[in-house]
Write an enzyme that holds these catalytic residues in place. Structure first.
Site, PDB file in Angstrom:
ATOM      1  N   TYR A  64      20.205 -43.264  -9.796  1.00 33.12           N
ATOM      2  CA  TYR A  64      18.767 -42.928  -9.792  1.00 33.12           C
ATOM      3  C   TYR A  64      18.171 -43.034  -8.400  1.00 33.12           C
ATOM      4  O   TYR A  64      17.263 -42.263  -8.042  1.00 33.12           O
ATOM      5  CB  TYR A  64      18.010 -43.792 -10.819  1.00 33.12           C
ATOM      6  CG  TYR A  64      18.242 -43.281 -12.218  1.00 33.12           C
ATOM      7  CD1 TYR A  64      19.228 -43.825 -13.038  1.00 33.12           C
ATOM      8  CD2 TYR A  64      17.531 -42.183 -12.685  1.00 33.12           C
ATOM      9  CE1 TYR A  64      19.485 -43.308 -14.294  1.00 33.12           C
ATOM     10  CE2 TYR A  64      17.777 -41.657 -13.951  1.00 33.12           C
ATOM     11  CZ  TYR A  64      18.757 -42.218 -14.747  1.00 33.12           C
ATOM     12  OH  TYR A  64      19.013 -41.685 -15.980  1.00 33.12           O
ATOM     13  N   ARG A  67      18.828 -39.715  -6.822  1.00 35.48           N
ATOM     14  CA  ARG A  67      17.961 -38.635  -7.325  1.00 35.48           C
ATOM     15  C   ARG A  67      16.531 -38.820  -6.844  1.00 35.48           C
ATOM     16  O   ARG A  67      15.808 -37.866  -6.570  1.00 35.48           O
ATOM     17  CB  ARG A  67      18.028 -38.589  -8.863  1.00 35.48           C
ATOM     18  CG  ARG A  67      19.356 -38.037  -9.369  1.00 35.48           C
ATOM     19  CD  ARG A  67      19.475 -38.169 -10.862  1.00 35.48           C
ATOM     20  NE  ARG A  67      18.505 -37.347 -11.574  1.00 35.48           N
ATOM     21  CZ  ARG A  67      18.192 -37.545 -12.857  1.00 35.48           C
ATOM     22  NH1 ARG A  67      18.757 -38.536 -13.535  1.00 35.48           N
ATOM     23  NH2 ARG A  67      17.322 -36.766 -13.464  1.00 35.48           N
ATOM     24  N   GLN A 101      10.201 -32.856 -19.887  1.00 34.90           N
ATOM     25  CA  GLN A 101      11.378 -33.719 -20.084  1.00 34.90           C
ATOM     26  C   GLN A 101      11.889 -34.170 -18.715  1.00 34.90           C
ATOM     27  O   GLN A 101      12.762 -35.029 -18.636  1.00 34.90           O
ATOM     28  CB  GLN A 101      12.498 -32.957 -20.798  1.00 34.90           C
ATOM     29  CG  GLN A 101      12.116 -32.428 -22.164  1.00 34.90           C
ATOM     30  CD  GLN A 101      13.185 -31.512 -22.716  1.00 34.90           C
ATOM     31  OE1 GLN A 101      14.113 -31.954 -23.399  1.00 34.90           O
ATOM     32  NE2 GLN A 101      13.085 -30.232 -22.402  1.00 34.90           N
ATOM     33  N   ASN A 102      11.343 -33.577 -17.657  1.00 38.98           N
ATOM     34  CA  ASN A 102      11.839 -33.841 -16.308  1.00 38.98           C
ATOM     35  C   ASN A 102      11.265 -35.146 -15.773  1.00 38.98           C
ATOM     36  O   ASN A 102      10.133 -35.521 -16.099  1.00 38.98           O
ATOM     37  CB  ASN A 102      11.480 -32.684 -15.366  1.00 38.98           C
ATOM     38  CG  ASN A 102      12.075 -31.360 -15.849  1.00 38.98           C
ATOM     39  OD1 ASN A 102      13.050 -31.351 -16.590  1.00 38.98           O
ATOM     40  ND2 ASN A 102      11.447 -30.255 -15.477  1.00 38.98           N
ATOM     41  N   ASP A 104      11.178 -35.569 -12.459  1.00 40.07           N
ATOM     42  CA  ASP A 104      10.717 -35.294 -11.086  1.00 40.07           C
ATOM     43  C   ASP A 104       9.190 -35.166 -11.077  1.00 40.07           C
ATOM     44  O   ASP A 104       8.559 -35.149 -12.135  1.00 40.07           O
ATOM     45  CB  ASP A 104      11.395 -34.003 -10.544  1.00 40.07           C
ATOM     46  CG  ASP A 104      11.004 -32.747 -11.321  1.00 40.07           C
ATOM     47  OD1 ASP A 104      11.903 -32.015 -11.777  1.00 40.07           O
ATOM     48  OD2 ASP A 104       9.798 -32.501 -11.497  1.00 40.07           O
ATOM     49  N   HIS A 119      10.114 -38.350 -20.879  1.00 33.31           N
ATOM     50  CA  HIS A 119      11.347 -39.073 -20.562  1.00 33.31           C
ATOM     51  C   HIS A 119      11.191 -39.946 -19.328  1.00 33.31           C
ATOM     52  O   HIS A 119      12.187 -40.358 -18.724  1.00 33.31           O
ATOM     53  CB  HIS A 119      12.511 -38.084 -20.353  1.00 33.31           C
ATOM     54  CG  HIS A 119      12.914 -37.428 -21.628  1.00 33.31           C
ATOM     55  ND1 HIS A 119      13.651 -36.265 -21.641  1.00 33.31           N
ATOM     56  CD2 HIS A 119      12.695 -37.742 -22.935  1.00 33.31           C
ATOM     57  CE1 HIS A 119      13.864 -35.909 -22.908  1.00 33.31           C
ATOM     58  NE2 HIS A 119      13.282 -36.787 -23.710  1.00 33.31           N
ATOM     59  N   CYS A 127       9.985 -53.075 -15.402  1.00 35.03           N
ATOM     60  CA  CYS A 127      10.600 -54.398 -15.240  1.00 35.03           C
ATOM     61  C   CYS A 127      11.294 -54.799 -16.543  1.00 35.03           C
ATOM     62  O   CYS A 127      10.655 -54.884 -17.604  1.00 35.03           O
ATOM     63  CB  CYS A 127       9.541 -55.449 -14.880  1.00 35.03           C
ATOM     64  SG  CYS A 127      10.255 -57.103 -14.737  1.00 35.03           S
ATOM     65  N   GLY A 185      12.539 -23.392 -19.548  1.00 38.99           N
ATOM     66  CA  GLY A 185      13.665 -24.001 -18.819  1.00 38.99           C
ATOM     67  C   GLY A 185      14.297 -25.179 -19.515  1.00 38.99           C
ATOM     68  O   GLY A 185      14.633 -26.175 -18.875  1.00 38.99           O
ATOM     69  N   ALA A 229      12.718 -18.850 -14.128  1.00 36.20           N
ATOM     70  CA  ALA A 229      11.337 -19.308 -14.359  1.00 36.20           C
ATOM     71  C   ALA A 229      10.422 -18.895 -13.208  1.00 36.20           C
ATOM     72  O   ALA A 229       9.259 -18.551 -13.423  1.00 36.20           O
ATOM     73  CB  ALA A 229      11.324 -20.826 -14.528  1.00 36.20           C
TER      74      ALA A 229
END
Ligand code: BV8
Length: 238
Positions: A64, A67, A101-102, A104, A119, A127, A185, A229
């Site tokens: 993570y 990303r 759902q992203n 970013d 998500h 924490c 998408g 898209a």
């Protein structure tokens, strides 16, 4: 190319838009599927499950962190920007909810407001000791202390497989009131998001899928358009 379904001079007031990894693909962010369900040589179920995190927290935190760091190197694309325009325009007409759902932040950086990250988000930390959440942009591998309780127990604030997605009540309420549900998408491979089209249709909404190719749930949509898209969404919005 037949004309896109009209949204302005119609009775459409309440719109729910679900976006998936495909809307960020043209920004250079790998989709789950293009990576063949493999991210950085790891099965997503190994790095996106509580069991995977318990088994090897360093592996997951590094996954993570990588990303999160990559986010600063990518930009929103024409699809994100078109949805932000529609978001601003729709303020006076009815309700528009972007459920993504992203994890970013490209919808926000394109100017969309009120985006619901079902998500979770890369730029947020949870924490594991006290359940507090805080904005986070650094690296978790260094075990930073939780701002609320001080424990070095921050984990990515993302919803892993087997965990409950965020704000489901609010989402189902919006689907029940929707006049139009648009999916952009997403492969329709992951639940409960993959079931939203049926929920919306059951309450009388019109349904439209904009995707590079037919998704697993294409047959559930009234209308679909296939293509990138970055081309389809501006054409639909404008
Ligand atoms: C839940 C966050 C219940 C992390 C993600 C067995 C055991 C355990 C669970 C289950 C099970 N069977 C079913 C389940 C439920 C499970 C599930 O659905 N599993 C699947 C694999 C069958 N779901 C869950 O576990 C969910 N939680 O059910 O909780 C519960 C109930 C009570 C109490 C507690 C719990 C949680 C699922 C969330 C997982 N987290 N992400 C992270 O991102 O790292 S999922 C992750 O993958 C994404 O968020 C997204 O949801 C999913 C990928 O889907 P897409 O976004 O659609 O991306 P994909 O690559 O698949 O497709 C891209 C599409 O874009 C393609 O169609 C492609 O054609 C298109 N495309 C590509 N380029 C373009 C394009 N389109 C347009 N333009 C382009 N340029």
């Amino acid at each position: 190319m037949t004309r896109m379904p009209e949204i302005r001079n119609t009775t459409i007031r309440n719109i729910v838009i679900l976006t998936g990894a495909g809307i960020s693909a043209e920004s250079g962010i790998d989709t789950f599927r293009d990576a063949g369900g493999l991210w950085e040589q790891h099965r997503v179920e190994d790095v996106a499950t509580p069991e995977g995190f318990a088994r090897d927290p360093e592996l997951v935190l590094r996954f993570y962190d990588m990303r999160r760091a990559a986010l600063s190197r990518v930009e929103p694309n024409a699809a994100h920007r078109a949805l932000a325009r529609l978001d601003r325009e729709w303020e006076g007409r009815g309700s528009l909810l972007i459920v993504t759902q992203n994890v970013d932040d490209l919808h926000e950086r394109a100017g969309a407001t009120g985006v619901l990250h079902m998500h979770g988000e890369l730029l947020s930390a949870l924490c594991a000791a006290c359940d507090a959440r805080e904005p986070f942009t650094g690296a978790m591998l260094e075990r930073p202390a939780c701002k609320a309780c001080g424990a070095p127990a921050l984990r990515p604030d993302v919803v892993w497989f087997g965990e409950m997605p965020y704000q489901m009540e609010r989402i189902y309420g919006a689907l029940a009131r929707a006049d139009l549900f648009v999916s952009i998408g997403t492969s329709g491979a992951v639940y409960p998001a993959a079931g939203f089209v049926q929920e919306a249709a059951a309450h009388g909404a019109r349904t439209l899928e904009l995707n590079l190719e037919p998704s697993e749930g294409s047959h559930l949509f009234e209308e679909h358009r296939h293509g990138p898209a970055g081309e389809l969404v501006p054409r639909w919005v404008d």
